[in-house]
Every structure is written in structure tokens, then in C-alpha cells.
Design a protein around this motif. Structure first.
Motif, PDB file in Angstrom:
ATOM      1  N   ALA A 189       0.873  -1.091  -0.109  1.00 11.13           N
ATOM      2  CA  ALA A 189       0.189   0.103  -0.064  1.00 11.13           C
ATOM      3  C   ALA A 189       0.833   1.277  -0.054  1.00 11.13           C
ATOM      4  CB  ALA A 189      -0.863  -0.068   1.024  1.00 11.13           C
ATOM      5  N   ASP A 190       1.846   1.289   0.770  1.00 10.33           N
ATOM      6  CA  ASP A 190       2.846   2.305   0.680  1.00 10.33           C
ATOM      7  C   ASP A 190       3.431   2.791  -0.444  1.00 10.33           C
ATOM      8  OD1 ASP A 190       4.487   0.206   0.746  1.00 10.33           O
ATOM      9  OD2 ASP A 190       5.683   0.935   2.740  1.00 10.33           O
ATOM     10  N   THR A 191       3.513   1.821  -1.781  1.00  8.99           N
ATOM     11  CA  THR A 191       4.096   2.206  -2.987  1.00  8.99           C
ATOM     12  C   THR A 191       3.131   2.625  -3.986  1.00  8.99           C
ATOM     13  OG1 THR A 191       3.631  -0.259  -3.701  1.00  8.99           O
ATOM     14  CG2 THR A 191       5.680   0.009  -2.282  1.00  8.99           C
ATOM     15  N   ILE A 192       2.081   2.919  -3.573  1.00 11.54           N
ATOM     16  CA  ILE A 192       1.068   3.595  -4.684  1.00 11.54           C
ATOM     17  C   ILE A 192       1.681   4.876  -5.289  1.00 11.54           C
ATOM     18  CG2 ILE A 192      -1.279   4.381  -5.069  1.00 11.54           C
ATOM     19  CD1 ILE A 192      -2.285   2.553  -2.766  1.00 11.54           C
ATOM     20  N   ALA A 193       2.002   5.641  -4.425  1.00 11.80           N
ATOM     21  CA  ALA A 193       2.412   6.970  -5.169  1.00 11.80           C
ATOM     22  C   ALA A 193       3.627   6.993  -6.060  1.00 11.80           C
ATOM     23  CB  ALA A 193       2.630   7.837  -3.808  1.00 11.80           C
TER      24      ALA A 193
END
Length: 342
Positions: free
Chosen positions: A308-312
Motif C-alpha cells: 500500500a505504501d508504494t502506490i504514490a
């Protein structure tokens, strides 16, 4: 369509119903005249449907002859499958609790005769169970577990299992069923094909409103088709039609999927067909399919806790978040920055 009732022996059928032919199972299985009959709706009231029994072969050969047996071999197997019974119990949970709430004991047997019971307060529950397990005579066994009722098992019963005091009611509902007056079903006009349009007034995001559905019916008539709007209570009538057009939001875990599966198994033309419902209602499936066949599409990431923390970094902004199984843009959100994404 002619109506045929099959029982094991003459003594198994203490009733007379107008315009209904009654035959013993041995004659139906062995005499050529029954094999040659066409357009038959058959009600199998044999004493048992055990595998390789006469009752089992009556339904099996009826299907081979192009007759429409109740119960079908599929229903006979479903009645034996605990997983299917448990699934039906879960799907009808709210109706079961509401119908059985006045009962004080922890066990309850419900007799279902052609989708009806002597007590009218159980008619709705009887109809839903009859729709799921299409057999003329059924008995459902319920038990209360931690203040909640559960369907323990349901079985098809023979004419011998019906108490003598119940027979006047059985004859009444059977006569109405055979005469086509069951639940006030209108007699359809002759047409090349009959089309069922499935629609629910409870669906808040209907693909077609009432005005659109009326236009579908008129358009069908111009093409020589007879279109009838049906509801979720008409599951047991699907065999009367040649096609099913679903005008309700479709999901896999939903009554529309059960309708599509049943219609497809009976050879109806179905829109949306069950395979399309499984595939097209899930965006994870579609993303995988498009990638596999190298179809150009916006860059897509299937998000879970670990990534989830790699979306950006993977997508940049703005980007769009989607629930995997949403419809009509519900659960679809455009985000413009990290704070909104979080």
C-alpha cells in the motif's frame, strides 16, 4: 404442456386431480408410449430418490426424454449436499429468523407442498425453499442454535409421507399449480420465444428503470417475442422461458448469479451469463486478463497491506482507487495527493 404424476404404486396417491395423468414408475420406465411423449411436465412422487432406485431413474430418464421432471437429478443431488443446504440457509437467514421467531421450541419441521404450507405465515419461506429445491413435496428440518434458527437439512418426501389430514390441502395447491394458477401467474400469449426480464424494485442502482423495462417488453413484441418481467420469487419458473435478460445489478454472491446459473444449466440464452458475471464484476480479474493479453490499459496495481505504501511511487498523482467488485462507480475514488490517499 401435459402433466404427468409418477408414483411407485396406486396406493401411494390417495387423490384425483383434473387433467393430470397418473402412472406407476415401472410403466413410465419401461413402456414405449411414455418415451415417445413430448412436452411433458413430470412430478416424481416415488417413495425414494436414492441412487439407482426407480425414483432416481424416473427423473433421470425424464430428462433424457426431454420431459421436465420435478425433482430433477440435479435437485436430488443438491438435497444430499450439506454445503448447498448450508449456503441456502445463510442466504435465507433473515427470512428464516423472521418466519420462525414466534416458535418457542428449539426444533421445527416445515412441510412444503408445491411451495406452500397449511399455515399461510410460512408461505414466503416455503416459496423460497421450493425455488431452491424444486421438488413437489419437501420437509425442512430447522434447529435453534444460540438464539438463531438454522436449516439443518431438507429432503424430498413421497406421497406416503404426507399425513392423511393434509391431503385436502395438497390436492388444492397441486391443482392450482397444475392449472397454472400458482401465485397468480398469467397465461402467456403464443410467441416464437418467451423471454424473462429479471428485475427487483429493491435494487437502488437498477441498470434499467421501470420505463426502460416497459420499452424492452414492447420492443420484444415487435420482434415476435413474448417478454415477461419476473422477480426473485420466480426462480422456480425459469424452465418456462427460452431466455433470461437480467436487469438488476449482478454480483457473484447475489441472487442474480443463481438465476444466471440455473437458466444457463437449463439451456436458456442468458444476459448476463454466469461466466461474464464472475469475470466482469471483478476488476482484479480484468486487470490480470488485460495484462496477460497485452491489451493497452492504464497502469494498474493490485493493492494489499504489504504494498500500500508504494502506490504514490508506482502510479503518481492523480490516481484512482477502486474496490475490486463495485458497480456503478461505487467505491471508485480519485485522489490528488498523499494526504487524500492516506
Amino acid at each position: 404442456m401435459s402433466v404427468l404424476v409418477v408414483a411407485d404404486n396406486p396406493g401411494d396417491r390417495p387423490y384425483q386431480i383434473a387433467n393430470v395423468a397418473v402412472v406407476d414408475s415401472q410403466s413410465y420406465l419401461s413402456e414405449p408410449e411414455y418415451s415417445a411423449m413430448r412436452g411433458v411436465k413430470l412430478f416424481n412422487l416415488c417413495r425414494t430418490y436414492r441412487y439407482q432406485s426407480a425414483g432416481y431413474y424416473v427423473s433421470l430418464l425424464a430428462e433424457a426424454r426431454g420431459h421436465r421432471p420435478l425433482p430433477s437429478v440435479t435437485t436430488i443431488q443438491d438435497l444430499k449436499t450439506r454445503a448447498i443446504v448450508r449456503l441456502v440457509s445463510d442466504e435465507l437467514q433473515e427470512l428464516i429468523q423472521r418466519s420462525l421467531s414466534p416458535i418457542k421450541s428449539d426444533k421445527f419441521l416445515l412441510s412444503i407442498y408445491f411451495g406452500r404450507n397449511l399455515a399461510k405465515r410460512y408461505d414466503r419461506l416455503c416459496l423460497q425453499l421450493f425455488n431452491q429445491f424444486q421438488a413437489p413435496l419437501l420437509r425442512a428440518n430447522f434447529g435453534r442454535d444460540e438464539n438463531s434458527w438454522q436449516l439443518r437439512n431438507i429432503s424430498a418426501i413421497s406421497a406416503n409421507d404426507v399425513p392423511q389430514a393434509h391431503w385436502p390441502f395438497v390436492v388444492e395447491v397441486a391443482s392450482a399449480h397444475f392449472a397454472g394458477r400458482w401465485r397468480g401467474v398469467k397465461k402467456r400469449v403464443q410467441s416464437r420465444f418467451d423471454v424473462a426480464i429479471l428485475r427487483s424494485d429493491d435494487d437502488k442502482e437498477q441498470p434499467s428503470d421501470a420505463k426502460s423495462v416497459r420499452k424492452f417488453v414492447k420492443a420484444a413484441a415487435r420482434l415476435g417475442l413474448n417478454a415477461e418481467v419476473i422477480s426473485r420469487d420466480d426462480y422456480g419458473r425459469l424452465g418456462e422461458f427460452d431466455a433470461l435478460f437480467i436487469r438488476d445489478t449482478t454480483y457473484v454472491n447475489h441472487y442474480t448469479y443463481r438465476f444466471a446459473r440455473r437458466a444457463a444449466s437449463e439451456g436458456l440464452v442468458v444476459i448476463d451469463d454466469p461466466q461474464s458475471i464472475v469475470r466482469c464484476t471483478n476488476k482484479v480479474y480484468l486487470a490480470e486478463l488485460l495484462a496477460r493479453h497485452r491489451v493497452p490499459a492504464p497502469h494498474t496495481v493490485v493493492v494489499h497491506r504489504e504494498n500500500a505504501d508504494t502506490i504514490a511511487e508506482a502510479l503518481g498523482f492523480p490516481c484512482v482507487l477502486k474496490k475490486p467488485d463495485s458497480a456503478f462507480s461505487h467505491g471508485v475514488v480519485k485522489v490528488d495527493g498523499q494526504d487524500e490517499l492516506d
